[in-house]
Design a protein around this motif. Structure first.
Motif, PDB file in Angstrom:
ATOM      1  N   ILE A 194      11.118 -76.556  58.585  1.00  9.87           N
ATOM      2  CA  ILE A 194      10.827 -75.067  58.905  1.00  9.87           C
ATOM      3  C   ILE A 194      11.564 -74.463  57.422  1.00  9.87           C
ATOM      4  O   ILE A 194      12.545 -75.332  56.840  1.00  9.87           O
ATOM      5  CB  ILE A 194      11.434 -74.715  60.084  1.00  9.87           C
ATOM      6  CG1 ILE A 194      12.906 -75.091  60.144  1.00  9.87           C
ATOM      7  CG2 ILE A 194      10.861 -75.105  61.278  1.00  9.87           C
ATOM      8  CD1 ILE A 194      13.582 -74.665  61.423  1.00  9.87           C
ATOM      9  N   SER A 195      10.912 -73.411  57.234  1.00  9.86           N
ATOM     10  CA  SER A 195      11.896 -72.556  56.144  1.00  9.86           C
ATOM     11  C   SER A 195      12.833 -71.917  56.664  1.00  9.86           C
ATOM     12  O   SER A 195      12.703 -71.001  57.886  1.00  9.86           O
ATOM     13  CB  SER A 195      10.715 -71.713  55.674  1.00  9.86           C
ATOM     14  OG  SER A 195      11.275 -70.890  54.416  1.00  9.86           O
ATOM     15  N   SER A 221      18.412 -67.736  59.158  1.00 10.77           N
ATOM     16  CA  SER A 221      17.585 -67.248  60.118  1.00 10.77           C
ATOM     17  C   SER A 221      17.443 -67.793  61.425  1.00 10.77           C
ATOM     18  O   SER A 221      16.674 -67.627  62.188  1.00 10.77           O
ATOM     19  CB  SER A 221      16.041 -67.329  59.334  1.00 10.77           C
ATOM     20  OG  SER A 221      16.062 -68.677  58.539  1.00 10.77           O
ATOM     21  N   LYS A 222      18.094 -69.323  61.294  1.00  6.40           N
ATOM     22  CA  LYS A 222      18.176 -69.930  62.834  1.00  6.40           C
ATOM     23  C   LYS A 222      19.250 -69.327  63.570  1.00  6.40           C
ATOM     24  O   LYS A 222      19.330 -69.605  64.761  1.00  6.40           O
ATOM     25  CB  LYS A 222      18.483 -71.514  62.519  1.00  6.40           C
ATOM     26  CG  LYS A 222      17.295 -71.975  61.838  1.00  6.40           C
ATOM     27  CD  LYS A 222      17.823 -73.782  61.656  1.00  6.40           C
ATOM     28  CE  LYS A 222      19.098 -73.893  60.966  1.00  6.40           C
ATOM     29  NZ  LYS A 222      19.264 -75.375  60.840  1.00  6.40           N
ATOM     30  N   ASP A 223      20.019 -68.336  63.063  1.00  9.23           N
ATOM     31  CA  ASP A 223      21.403 -68.058  63.850  1.00  9.23           C
ATOM     32  C   ASP A 223      20.687 -66.798  64.889  1.00  9.23           C
ATOM     33  O   ASP A 223      19.414 -66.406  64.936  1.00  9.23           O
ATOM     34  CB  ASP A 223      22.244 -67.326  62.866  1.00  9.23           C
ATOM     35  CG  ASP A 223      23.718 -67.438  63.789  1.00  9.23           C
ATOM     36  OD1 ASP A 223      23.964 -67.594  64.645  1.00  9.23           O
ATOM     37  OD2 ASP A 223      24.713 -67.206  62.606  1.00  9.23           O
ATOM     38  N   GLY A 224      21.715 -66.299  65.715  1.00 15.39           N
ATOM     39  CA  GLY A 224      21.192 -65.471  66.679  1.00 15.39           C
ATOM     40  C   GLY A 224      20.474 -64.142  65.960  1.00 15.39           C
ATOM     41  O   GLY A 224      20.888 -63.564  64.777  1.00 15.39           O
ATOM     42  N   PRO A 225      19.822 -63.422  66.645  1.00 14.61           N
ATOM     43  CA  PRO A 225      19.110 -62.344  66.118  1.00 14.61           C
ATOM     44  C   PRO A 225      19.821 -60.995  65.639  1.00 14.61           C
ATOM     45  O   PRO A 225      19.418 -60.470  64.677  1.00 14.61           O
ATOM     46  CB  PRO A 225      17.740 -61.827  67.200  1.00 14.61           C
ATOM     47  CG  PRO A 225      18.478 -62.184  68.339  1.00 14.61           C
ATOM     48  CD  PRO A 225      19.268 -63.462  68.191  1.00 14.61           C
ATOM     49  N   HIS A 226      21.103 -60.853  66.059  1.00 14.13           N
ATOM     50  CA  HIS A 226      21.901 -59.762  65.780  1.00 14.13           C
ATOM     51  C   HIS A 226      22.977 -60.160  64.762  1.00 14.13           C
ATOM     52  O   HIS A 226      23.769 -59.212  64.511  1.00 14.13           O
ATOM     53  CB  HIS A 226      22.391 -59.285  67.063  1.00 14.13           C
ATOM     54  CG  HIS A 226      21.356 -58.837  68.210  1.00 14.13           C
ATOM     55  ND1 HIS A 226      20.432 -57.758  67.815  1.00 14.13           N
ATOM     56  CD2 HIS A 226      21.077 -59.252  69.205  1.00 14.13           C
ATOM     57  CE1 HIS A 226      19.526 -57.624  68.855  1.00 14.13           C
ATOM     58  NE2 HIS A 226      19.867 -58.634  69.937  1.00 14.13           N
ATOM     59  N   ALA A 227      22.982 -61.336  64.302  1.00 12.42           N
ATOM     60  CA  ALA A 227      24.151 -62.018  63.663  1.00 12.42           C
ATOM     61  C   ALA A 227      24.478 -61.086  62.134  1.00 12.42           C
ATOM     62  O   ALA A 227      25.391 -60.433  61.881  1.00 12.42           O
ATOM     63  CB  ALA A 227      24.190 -63.335  63.175  1.00 12.42           C
ATOM     64  N   ASP A 286      13.513 -75.686  52.966  1.00  7.93           N
ATOM     65  CA  ASP A 286      12.922 -76.215  53.871  1.00  7.93           C
ATOM     66  C   ASP A 286      13.725 -77.217  54.479  1.00  7.93           C
ATOM     67  O   ASP A 286      14.634 -78.093  53.833  1.00  7.93           O
ATOM     68  CB  ASP A 286      11.495 -76.907  53.534  1.00  7.93           C
ATOM     69  CG  ASP A 286      10.642 -76.023  52.950  1.00  7.93           C
ATOM     70  OD1 ASP A 286      10.478 -74.814  53.530  1.00  7.93           O
ATOM     71  OD2 ASP A 286       9.734 -76.384  52.155  1.00  7.93           O
ATOM     72  N   GLU A 287      13.985 -77.311  56.000  1.00  6.58           N
ATOM     73  CA  GLU A 287      14.674 -78.099  56.874  1.00  6.58           C
ATOM     74  C   GLU A 287      14.051 -78.733  57.645  1.00  6.58           C
ATOM     75  O   GLU A 287      12.949 -78.235  58.352  1.00  6.58           O
ATOM     76  CB  GLU A 287      15.836 -77.400  57.163  1.00  6.58           C
ATOM     77  CG  GLU A 287      16.786 -76.776  56.409  1.00  6.58           C
ATOM     78  CD  GLU A 287      18.136 -76.210  56.924  1.00  6.58           C
ATOM     79  OE1 GLU A 287      18.151 -76.316  58.427  1.00  6.58           O
ATOM     80  OE2 GLU A 287      18.992 -75.567  56.419  1.00  6.58           O
ATOM     81  N   PRO A 288      14.237 -80.068  58.047  1.00  3.21           N
ATOM     82  CA  PRO A 288      13.732 -80.583  59.146  1.00  3.21           C
ATOM     83  C   PRO A 288      13.747 -79.799  60.345  1.00  3.21           C
ATOM     84  O   PRO A 288      14.819 -79.337  60.894  1.00  3.21           O
ATOM     85  CB  PRO A 288      14.269 -81.951  59.236  1.00  3.21           C
ATOM     86  CG  PRO A 288      15.052 -82.163  58.118  1.00  3.21           C
ATOM     87  CD  PRO A 288      15.323 -80.810  57.427  1.00  3.21           C
TER      88      PRO A 288
END
Length: 199
Positions: free
Chosen positions: A3-4, A151-157, A175-177
């Motif tokens: 995923i990006s 972008s993997k963090d919480g939506p309000h961070a 890109d990360e696995p």
């Protein structure tokens, strides 16, 4: 599959940069306390309880000794928010030799989100980053407080950091696995309608 992931690096360069959040209502019973005795058990609990749903995985493989070594470093501090005696979230600070202090982790346990605790905890933690050298004689006074979120963090961070006065200074994309969401502890199944799966 991969995923990006976008990572944002943010900083403050003066205590005046901080824009404090409004505190929760006094009757809510929120207090913030430093966990002064290094405790791998407690810190790992906070790490998994806060980060299990947002892909915090880098410390899941740490041994007890690794946790103890990190937590025992001069200039590492963990500040915990409690609501009526129950841990609600934490902020972890790590001082560096050049006068920078990194906010290495910050977040709330999901059940405590949306109650104005996060803004208060972040504000208080940033204040403690700026005055960290007072509690650690011999350390260089803080010149910069920084962190990164992705972008993997919480939506309000990201919005919370910017409301508190952090400025973006670098953005990277990689890109990360793709990894499964670990949940709050190994083997915990997804929660459906407030009950563990299978019940």
């Amino acid at each position: 599959m991969s995923i990006s992931v976008t990572t944002w690096h943010l900083e403050q360069t003066s205590p005046a940069d901080l824009a404090p959040a409004q505190a929760p209502p006094a009757g809510q019973g929120v207090r913030i306390v430093r966990a002064e005795v290094p405790s791998p058990e407690f810190s790992r609990f906070l790490y998994t309880a806060v980060g299990g749903d947002i892909l915090w995985t880098d410390r899941l493989t740490w041994s007890y000794a690794q946790w103890a070594e990190f937590l025992g470093r001069p200039g590492v501090e963990t500040w915990v928010a409690y609501e009526r005696g129950t841990p609600a979230g934490f902020i972890e600070l790590a001082a560096e030799a050049d006068g920078s202090v990194e906010i290495t982790y910050f977040g709330l346990i999901p059940a405590f989100q949306g109650r104005r605790i996060g803004g208060q905890l972040l504000s208080y933690g940033v204040e403690r980053a700026w005055d960290l050298a007072v509690r650690w004689p011999g350390r260089t006074p803080t010149k910069r407080v920084w962190l990164h979120t992705c972008s993997k963090d919480g939506p309000h961070a990201m919005a919370n950091y910017q409301r508190r006065g952090f400025r973006l200074y670098e953005t990277t994309v990689a890109d990360e696995p793709e990894t499964p969401v670990p949940g709050p502890w190994p083997g915990a199944g997804p929660v459906t309608a407030g009950r563990p799966a299978g019940e």
